[in-house]
Design a protein around this motif. Structure first.
Motif, PDB file in Angstrom:
ATOM      1  N   LEU A 158      46.262  30.598  59.620  1.00  0.00           N
ATOM      2  CA  LEU A 158      46.811  29.485  58.847  1.00  0.00           C
ATOM      3  C   LEU A 158      47.681  30.008  57.702  1.00  0.00           C
ATOM      4  N   SER A 159      48.039  29.115  56.822  1.00  0.00           N
ATOM      5  CA  SER A 159      48.930  29.419  55.699  1.00  0.00           C
ATOM      6  C   SER A 159      48.456  30.638  54.910  1.00  0.00           C
ATOM      7  N   GLY A 160      49.419  31.437  54.446  1.00  0.00           N
ATOM      8  CA  GLY A 160      49.082  32.592  53.619  1.00  0.00           C
ATOM      9  C   GLY A 160      50.256  33.540  53.495  1.00  0.00           C
ATOM     10  N   THR A 161      50.247  34.340  52.440  1.00  0.00           N
ATOM     11  CA  THR A 161      51.274  35.366  52.269  1.00  0.00           C
ATOM     12  C   THR A 161      50.807  36.662  52.922  1.00  0.00           C
ATOM     13  N   GLY A 162      51.751  37.587  53.116  1.00  0.00           N
ATOM     14  CA  GLY A 162      51.398  38.872  53.718  1.00  0.00           C
ATOM     15  C   GLY A 162      51.339  38.787  55.236  1.00  0.00           C
ATOM     16  N   SER A 163      50.688  39.784  55.837  1.00  0.00           N
ATOM     17  CA  SER A 163      50.648  39.880  57.305  1.00  0.00           C
ATOM     18  C   SER A 163      49.227  40.036  57.829  1.00  0.00           C
ATOM     19  N   MET A 188      51.734  34.814  56.715  1.00  0.00           N
ATOM     20  CA  MET A 188      50.758  35.130  57.753  1.00  0.00           C
ATOM     21  C   MET A 188      51.098  34.479  59.094  1.00  0.00           C
ATOM     22  N   PRO A 189      51.491  33.193  59.139  1.00  0.00           N
ATOM     23  CA  PRO A 189      51.879  32.621  60.438  1.00  0.00           C
ATOM     24  C   PRO A 189      53.066  33.342  61.078  1.00  0.00           C
ATOM     25  N   LEU A 190      54.089  33.679  60.300  1.00  0.00           N
ATOM     26  CA  LEU A 190      55.255  34.358  60.865  1.00  0.00           C
ATOM     27  C   LEU A 190      54.900  35.748  61.377  1.00  0.00           C
ATOM     28  N   ALA A 191      54.051  36.463  60.638  1.00  0.00           N
ATOM     29  CA  ALA A 191      53.639  37.794  61.080  1.00  0.00           C
ATOM     30  C   ALA A 191      52.873  37.715  62.395  1.00  0.00           C
ATOM     31  N   ALA A 192      52.030  36.708  62.533  1.00  0.00           N
ATOM     32  CA  ALA A 192      51.283  36.538  63.782  1.00  0.00           C
ATOM     33  C   ALA A 192      52.212  36.178  64.934  1.00  0.00           C
ATOM     34  N   VAL A 193      53.131  35.247  64.694  1.00  0.00           N
ATOM     35  CA  VAL A 193      54.082  34.855  65.746  1.00  0.00           C
ATOM     36  C   VAL A 193      54.944  36.046  66.154  1.00  0.00           C
ATOM     37  N   GLY A 194      55.273  36.913  65.192  1.00  0.00           N
ATOM     38  CA  GLY A 194      56.108  38.074  65.470  1.00  0.00           C
ATOM     39  C   GLY A 194      55.483  39.082  66.410  1.00  0.00           C
ATOM     40  N   THR A 195      54.178  39.030  66.632  1.00  0.00           N
ATOM     41  CA  THR A 195      53.530  39.954  67.573  1.00  0.00           C
ATOM     42  C   THR A 195      53.784  39.570  69.023  1.00  0.00           C
ATOM     43  N   VAL A 220      59.843  45.596  74.804  1.00  0.00           N
ATOM     44  CA  VAL A 220      60.628  46.831  74.794  1.00  0.00           C
ATOM     45  C   VAL A 220      61.395  46.970  73.487  1.00  0.00           C
ATOM     46  N   GLU A 221      61.906  45.862  72.951  1.00  0.00           N
ATOM     47  CA  GLU A 221      62.617  45.918  71.669  1.00  0.00           C
ATOM     48  C   GLU A 221      61.680  46.350  70.547  1.00  0.00           C
ATOM     49  N   ILE A 222      60.455  45.829  70.546  1.00  0.00           N
ATOM     50  CA  ILE A 222      59.477  46.258  69.538  1.00  0.00           C
ATOM     51  C   ILE A 222      59.200  47.746  69.672  1.00  0.00           C
ATOM     52  N   ALA A 223      59.056  48.215  70.916  1.00  0.00           N
ATOM     53  CA  ALA A 223      58.777  49.631  71.153  1.00  0.00           C
ATOM     54  C   ALA A 223      59.926  50.507  70.656  1.00  0.00           C
ATOM     55  N   ARG A 224      61.157  50.093  70.913  1.00  0.00           N
ATOM     56  CA  ARG A 224      62.301  50.881  70.462  1.00  0.00           C
ATOM     57  C   ARG A 224      62.344  50.983  68.939  1.00  0.00           C
ATOM     58  N   THR A 225      61.991  49.886  68.270  1.00  0.00           N
ATOM     59  CA  THR A 225      61.990  49.907  66.806  1.00  0.00           C
ATOM     60  C   THR A 225      60.943  50.877  66.280  1.00  0.00           C
ATOM     61  N   GLY A 226      59.777  50.901  66.909  1.00  0.00           N
ATOM     62  CA  GLY A 226      58.745  51.869  66.545  1.00  0.00           C
ATOM     63  C   GLY A 226      58.074  51.603  65.221  1.00  0.00           C
ATOM     64  N   ILE A 227      57.978  50.344  64.795  1.00  0.00           N
ATOM     65  CA  ILE A 227      57.320  49.996  63.529  1.00  0.00           C
ATOM     66  C   ILE A 227      56.004  49.279  63.851  1.00  0.00           C
ATOM     67  N   TYR A 228      54.910  49.749  63.235  1.00  0.00           N
ATOM     68  CA  TYR A 228      53.578  49.212  63.518  1.00  0.00           C
ATOM     69  C   TYR A 228      52.806  49.022  62.218  1.00  0.00           C
ATOM     70  N   THR A 229      51.835  48.127  62.251  1.00  0.00           N
ATOM     71  CA  THR A 229      51.012  47.873  61.070  1.00  0.00           C
ATOM     72  C   THR A 229      50.034  49.022  60.848  1.00  0.00           C
ATOM     73  N   SER A 230      49.591  49.163  59.615  1.00  0.00           N
ATOM     74  CA  SER A 230      48.655  50.244  59.291  1.00  0.00           C
ATOM     75  C   SER A 230      47.343  50.081  60.040  1.00  0.00           C
ATOM     76  N   GLY A 243      45.000  41.637  64.202  1.00  0.00           N
ATOM     77  CA  GLY A 243      43.849  41.018  64.850  1.00  0.00           C
ATOM     78  C   GLY A 243      44.241  40.114  65.994  1.00  0.00           C
ATOM     79  N   VAL A 244      45.366  39.425  65.858  1.00  0.00           N
ATOM     80  CA  VAL A 244      45.883  38.577  66.946  1.00  0.00           C
ATOM     81  C   VAL A 244      46.175  39.417  68.180  1.00  0.00           C
ATOM     82  N   ARG A 245      46.772  40.599  67.982  1.00  0.00           N
ATOM     83  CA  ARG A 245      47.057  41.480  69.112  1.00  0.00           C
ATOM     84  C   ARG A 245      45.756  41.913  69.791  1.00  0.00           C
ATOM     85  N   ALA A 246      44.737  42.234  68.998  1.00  0.00           N
ATOM     86  CA  ALA A 246      43.459  42.651  69.567  1.00  0.00           C
ATOM     87  C   ALA A 246      42.818  41.521  70.367  1.00  0.00           C
TER      88      ALA A 246
END
Length: 843
Positions: A137-142, A171-178, A355-365, A147-150
């Motif tokens: 739900l609503s929130g700042t950050g990511s 938080m909603p945008l970060a989840a949708v971005g996965t 594949v685009e995400i993989a090429r970028t190579g950026i992942y959460t801690s 956890g959504v990916r898991a």
């Protein structure tokens, strides 16, 4: 909540659905909306994790109790989750779900979300798998994105509040971005959606016989039309489970209305396709397997021929974590080798977004939790809120979109990791893919499969190295061509055997063929080939077949590899000049031996226009040689018989090549100098920006953490303010019906509460000011004995209750001391009442 309502602890049931809700700033209202919309018979447990200030006690459980039909309680360590209960995570604590029970721990110090939604979701995925439902739900950050990916990887359901309606969309945008979210909806609709998902069976209720097959075919055809992928290779059981889950998310009771929805809504068709193509993986997923793979790779590299490249392939790579895992292991193993091989890892997947995400190579801690000690610092660098794979790892990893079912494979591979893909395929396709892997691997090449997969459908092609970890080696005694390709051998040349109306081989779109035909308008030769910027053959005319040598199997054909002997040397110079000058170029005449005898061949290269401007049209003029000349060329082809004419021709070609190479070298040198200068400037700027970014990142995290705490506290205060407004209105209503006066006074003589007809306390015409202290109120003279008694109790000179009769005022006063918030602070409560006869006469 009374403890007696708490259910008795029973054995944990991990097949009881669990809904985990994660939120931060702005999340209180949608949380309340959701839990208030669940009825008393809701057959799942609900866990609420709202980012809270670690320094303030939360009243979230009390707030929810007023609005919900379910039982509400605060999470306690060891409690077993029960359906029909809402569990609230307390402040400054992290919560995990292990085997159906809560495990709490202190939240990490520093600017980190408290409690961690990612930690809750990941533990729920491991504990409940398909029975897990995650809601962001609503929130700042990511927080919550990892956890959504898991949850998606474990087969659970992931739902996100629509970012456009969320108070804070971080938080909603970060989840949708996965790209791992099953449904995005407004908060007002989430309770209905969650109830539908929880109430729907995991195993779908399907129609029988031909109706089921017909409906499945309709769905597959619809997905193929929208997504361009034929899912007929997928196991029906897998398809039905994914379809059933989408039906429940859309509240469709059976397949008929859902098929109609698919046909009318392309977005739903794409969502179903994405749910079948699970583009989720993890670094060092199944760590024990990778440790075993590392040991086998160590042996393989030790025996690897010096100077030979090491080639690996990771099909179905999803978002790239597995491919980068392999890259890190190989770089780690080769760093101590005296002559390490060059490494290339081909990583492919059908999902373009993954594949685009993989090429970028950026992942959460959080996604790096499984990395071995030291790997994060060596192979990744901090980038914003996450980490980016370092360039030396990305440089050896090549990502591309590839359909493992229909596209040609890579070849001459030393290693293939195809994990958790075969389990979704029918047996025939499993066998075809394993035959493909056998064909692609070198002798003694290594294959790694998922924990529930094996090579049993392709018996005799692989030898087990470790059945436990599903590691196999190619059986070098078996040389069988993949059955899938038996009908495709020499496929590029079938067109030459067909009637003239099918004279071309369509390796390219019709628009490219049209562009080539336009370029050929001024030329009469029928022998032509189209190549792209990499010299890959895209189209061959039927008449050009005499100049092309057939490959030994399906492959990506480079013109230099398939051209008749003797032409390649001249053609290279022609191609280079045509690309450099962007105009038609004619090469020197070359005598070469074709299948029907010696011919004189002149190559031409013409750049195409428009969208194909990087492609070239190659034409070949053939001239028959006189028999005497042909005989002479046969003799010239013998090393001992070369005459001066042949030598001069070779020298001429060598000179042309030398000039071309010199020109190329000069251009490269100039380009390198410019690039070096730009690189140095960019490096300097990058270091400065990196330093500034780190400072800003630290400040941002601290501010974000403080902001979330303040927003949460503010929401609770607003909630309390509403309750106080209700309470104040109630007091005012009660006070209007009370004849007695009640006063609460603290030790500082502040009037904390005054209720009742206070005008009877003051001298005639006098009015109390809000700033007046108790002693300075305009008292009537008859109340002076009462003031003295109050002073003595506030100063602790006297204790105990006191009853005073105020004769002058025809009133009585009951007085007693009370504690006010702590034992060190005193307060007094007074009750003043008048004799009945005097009530009507305030004088």
């Amino acid at each position: 909540m009374p403890e007696s309502k708490k259910p008795a602890k029973t054995g944990a049931d991990t097949k009881v659905p669990v809904v985990a809700i994660g939120a931060s700033a702005g999340g209180l209202e949608p949380i309340t909306q959701i839990v208030a919309g669940l009825d008393a018979s809701f057959p799942a447990a609900v866990v609420v994790a709202l980012h809270l200030s670690p320094h303030h006690e939360s009243r979230l459980a009390n707030i929810l109790e007023h609005d919900v039909q379910l039982q509400v309680d605060t999470v306690r360590n060891g409690d077993v989750l029960q359906p029909g209960w809402v569990y609230v995570v307390p402040p400054n604590r992290n919560v995990e779900i292990v085997d159906g029970a809560f495990v709490t721990s202190p939240a990490a110090k520093g600017p980190y979300p408290k409690p961690s939604v990612d930690l809750l979701f990941r533990s729920l995925a491991a504990s409940h798998a398909e029975y897990a439902i995650g809601v962001v739900l609503s929130g700042t950050g990511s927080d919550g994105a990892a956890g959504v990916r898991a949850l998606k990887l474990a087969g659970g359901v992931t739902i996100v509040q629509d970012p456009e309606t969320a108070t804070y969309d971080g938080m909603p945008l970060a989840a949708v971005g996965t790209d791992c979210v099953d449904l995005v909806a407004d908060a007002a609709k989430l309770a209905e959606v969650i109830t539908s998902v929880v109430s729907s069976p995991i195993e779908p209720q399907l129609p029988a016989g031909s109706q089921r097959e017909r409906q499945l075919r309709q769905i597959i055809d619809c997905l193929k039309a929208v997504r361009g992928v034929d899912f007929s290779y997928t196991k029906p059981s897998t398809l039905y489970r994914r379809i059933a889950r989408r039906c429940s998310l859309n509240a469709d009771q059976d397949l008929a209305p859902y098929i109609e929805r698919l046909q009318q809504d392309p977005d739903e068709a794409r969502a179903l396709a994405n749910s079948i193509l699970i583009s989720v993986t993890a670094f060092f997923r199944d760590k024990e397997v990778w440790l075993a793979v590392r040991e086998e790779l160590k042996k393989q590299l030790a025996a690897h021929p010096t100077g030979q490249p090491f080639r690996a392939w990771v099909p179905a790579c999803a978002t790239g974590e597995e491919a980068y895992t392999l890259a890190m292991i190989l770089l780690d193993l080769t760093q101590s080798m005296d002559s390490p091989p060059s490494i290339t890892i081909f990583a492919t997947d059908l999902a373009e977004h993954a594949v685009e995400i993989a090429r970028t190579g950026i992942y959460t801690s959080d996604s790096l939790a499984n990395l071995p000690a030291g790997y994060r610092d060596r192979f990744l660098a901090q980038s914003g809120d996450g980490y980016r794979v370092r360039s030396r790892v990305r440089q050896i990893t090549v990502f591309s979109v590839h359909n493992l079912i229909s596209d040609p494979p890579f070849s001459k591979l030393d290693f293939v990791s195809c994990r958790n893909f075969l389990i979704y395929l029918k047996n025939d396709y499993q066998r075809a893919i394993l035959e493909l892997m056998h064909y692609a691997l070198k002798p003694r090449g290594m294959l790694v499969l998922g924990s529930t997969e094996s090579t049993s459908t392709a018996e005799g092609r692989f030898v087990a190295i470790s059945e436990t970890h599903r590691i196999y080696r190619r059986d070098q005694t078996v040389e069988r061509f993949p059955s899938r390709f038996k009908s495709q051998i020499d496929a590029p040349f079938r067109a030459a055997q067909t009637p003239a109306r099918r004279a071309g081989m369509a390796l390219a779109p019709e628009s490219l063929q049209t562009a080539a035909q336009i370029a050929l308008a001024n030329y009469a030769t029928p022998r032509w080939v189209v190549v792209d910027e990499h010299d890959i053959v895209k189209f061959i005319s039927a008449e050009a077949r005499a100049l092309i040598r057939a490959p030994t199997g399906p492959a990506i054909m480079r013109i230099h590899d398939v051209l008749a002997n003797g032409l390649d040397l001249e053609l290279r110079g022609v191609l280079y000049r045509a690309r450099r000058e962007r105009k038609p170029v004619t090469g020197s005449r070359v005598n070469c031996q074709l299948a029907d005898g010696w011919r004189s061949v002149t190559p031409h290269a013409i750049p195409l226009d428009g969208e194909f401007e990087r492609s070239l049209l190659l034409m070949f003029e053939l001239r028959e040689m006189r028999s005497a000349e042909a005989e002479r060329r046969v003799q010239e082809s013998l090393p001992d018989s070369m005459d001066s004419d042949y030598v001069r021709a070779l020298e001429s070609r060598v000179e042309i090549l030398r000039q071309d190479m010199q020109s190329m070298a000069e251009e490269l040198e100039t380009s390198n100098e410019e690039l070096q200068s730009q690189s140095e400037e960019l490096q300097s700027s990058n270091e400065e920006l990196q330093s500034m970014n780190e400072q800003l990142l630290t400040s941002n995290e601290e501010l974000q953490s403080s902001n979330e705490e303040l927003i949460t506290v503010n929401e609770e205060l607003r909630q309390r303010g509403g309750e106080m407004d209700v309470l104040t209105a109630s007091w005012d209503a009660v006070g209007s019906y009370v004849d007695d006066v009640i006063i609460v006074v603290d030790a500082a003589a502040r009037v904390r509460l005054l209720m009742g007809p206070e005008e009877r306390l003051y001298a005639e015409g006098a009015v109390r000011q809000s700033s007046d202290r108790f002693w300075s109120l305009p008292w009537r003279s008859g109340f002076m004995p009462m003031l003295s008694a109050v002073r003595k109790r506030l100063e602790r000179e006297e204790d105990g209750p006191l009853h005073l009769r105020l004769e002058d005022e025809q009133a009585e006063c009951d007085l007693r001391a009370i504690d006010w918030s702590s034992p060190d602070i005193r307060a007094v409560v007074l009750r003043i009442r008048w004799a009945r006869a005097s009530i009507s006469d305030p004088g």
